[in-house]
Design a protein around this motif. Structure first.
Motif, PDB file in Angstrom:
ATOM      1  N   ILE A 113       0.844  -1.196   0.000  1.00 27.64           N
ATOM      2  CA  ILE A 113       0.000   0.000   0.000  1.00 27.64           C
ATOM      3  C   ILE A 113       0.879   1.245   0.000  1.00 27.64           C
ATOM      4  O   ILE A 113       1.770   1.380   0.844  1.00 27.64           O
ATOM      5  N   ASP A 114       0.625   2.163  -0.910  1.00 26.15           N
ATOM      6  CA  ASP A 114       1.352   3.439  -0.879  1.00 26.15           C
ATOM      7  C   ASP A 114       0.911   4.243   0.345  1.00 26.15           C
ATOM      8  O   ASP A 114      -0.282   4.350   0.631  1.00 26.15           O
ATOM      9  N   ASN A 116       1.373   5.455   4.606  1.00 27.95           N
ATOM     10  CA  ASN A 116       1.819   4.999   5.935  1.00 27.95           C
ATOM     11  C   ASN A 116       0.725   4.288   6.713  1.00 27.95           C
ATOM     12  O   ASN A 116       0.826   4.119   7.925  1.00 27.95           O
ATOM     13  N   LYS A 117      -0.333   3.876   6.011  1.00 30.42           N
ATOM     14  CA  LYS A 117      -1.455   3.237   6.706  1.00 30.42           C
ATOM     15  C   LYS A 117      -2.023   2.098   5.859  1.00 30.42           C
ATOM     16  O   LYS A 117      -2.174   2.245   4.649  1.00 30.42           O
ATOM     17  N   VAL A 118      -2.342   1.000   6.523  1.00 32.71           N
ATOM     18  CA  VAL A 118      -2.946  -0.155   5.855  1.00 32.71           C
ATOM     19  C   VAL A 118      -4.436  -0.203   6.201  1.00 32.71           C
ATOM     20  O   VAL A 118      -4.801  -0.074   7.377  1.00 32.71           O
ATOM     21  N   SER A 128       2.469  -1.061   4.481  1.00 31.89           N
ATOM     22  CA  SER A 128       2.435   0.297   3.942  1.00 31.89           C
ATOM     23  C   SER A 128       3.857   0.706   3.582  1.00 31.89           C
ATOM     24  O   SER A 128       4.799   0.341   4.283  1.00 31.89           O
TER      25      SER A 128
END
Length: 200
Positions: A113-114, A116-118, A128
């Motif tokens: 995932i681009d 900082n959060k999934v 992330s």
């Protein structure tokens, strides 16, 4: 330039189908937020592929067709203005990302995932990666798919709401777009929570 290093690292750990995910449209004043998921052939270096923000519109359009032709599989999803208002933009972005992953014709073993959060629904099989669209080929491909898909959607909406010139601004808060909102008031495509500072 992005590489397949992250994907190859995950393959070496026993995962088989690695998917990159990115979004487009978190910042605009109007329109849905889009997300894309892309699974690429790890031996296929797509020439010129990079973070969509670094590419011209012409290059993105060309790469969009190449990615669609050469990807193992891909999916594009969105979250509506209503969902953005109900969940906030972060929640709606996570929703769009989850939808894109779940729509893949071939289920992904692991997701990059681009950012900082999934998304909560993907925890356990995702990581992330900050600036992932500049580091991972799969995420870069997803960034192009999401950006071009959203831009095309906004150009289409310009036919229904010509007074806002969405074909040019794509819904972002350009000086012209803000002036047009003040002149004509918001339309159903505008995000009310994003207009508070503009409209008071």
């Amino acid at each position: 330039m992005p590489t397949y290093d992250m994907e190859k690292s995950l393959i070496s750990k026993g995962y088989n189908v690695i998917c990159g995910v990115d979004e487009a449209g978190r910042g605009p004043l109007a329109g849905p937020v889009f997300a894309a998921a892309a699974v690429l052939n790890l031996g296929d270096d797509i020439e010129g592929l990079d973070d969509s923000k670094k590419l011209s519109e012409k290059k993105r359009e060309r790469l969009f067709d190449i990615i669609r032709e050469r990807a193992v599989c891909f999916a594009v999803a969105s979250a509506s203005v209503e969902e953005i208002e109900r969940l906030n933009i972060l929640g709606a972005t996570m929703l769009a990302m989850t939808r894109a992953v779940n729509m893949l014709p071939q289920p992904a073993d692991y997701v990059i995932i681009d950012g900082n959060k999934v998304p909560r629904d993907l925890e356990g099989r995702a990581l992330s990666l900050v600036k992932g669209d500049a580091l991972s080929m799969s995420v870069a491909a997803a960034s192009v798919l999401a950006k071009v898909s959203r831009d095309r959607y906004m150009k289409k909406q310009a036919e229904e709401y010509p007074e806002y010139n969405f074909a040019k601004s794509k819904g972002y808060g350009t000086k012209e777009h803000i002036e047009l909102i003040k002149k004509y008031g918001p339309c159903p495509l505008h995000r009310p929570s994003f207009l508070k500072k503009i409209l008071g």
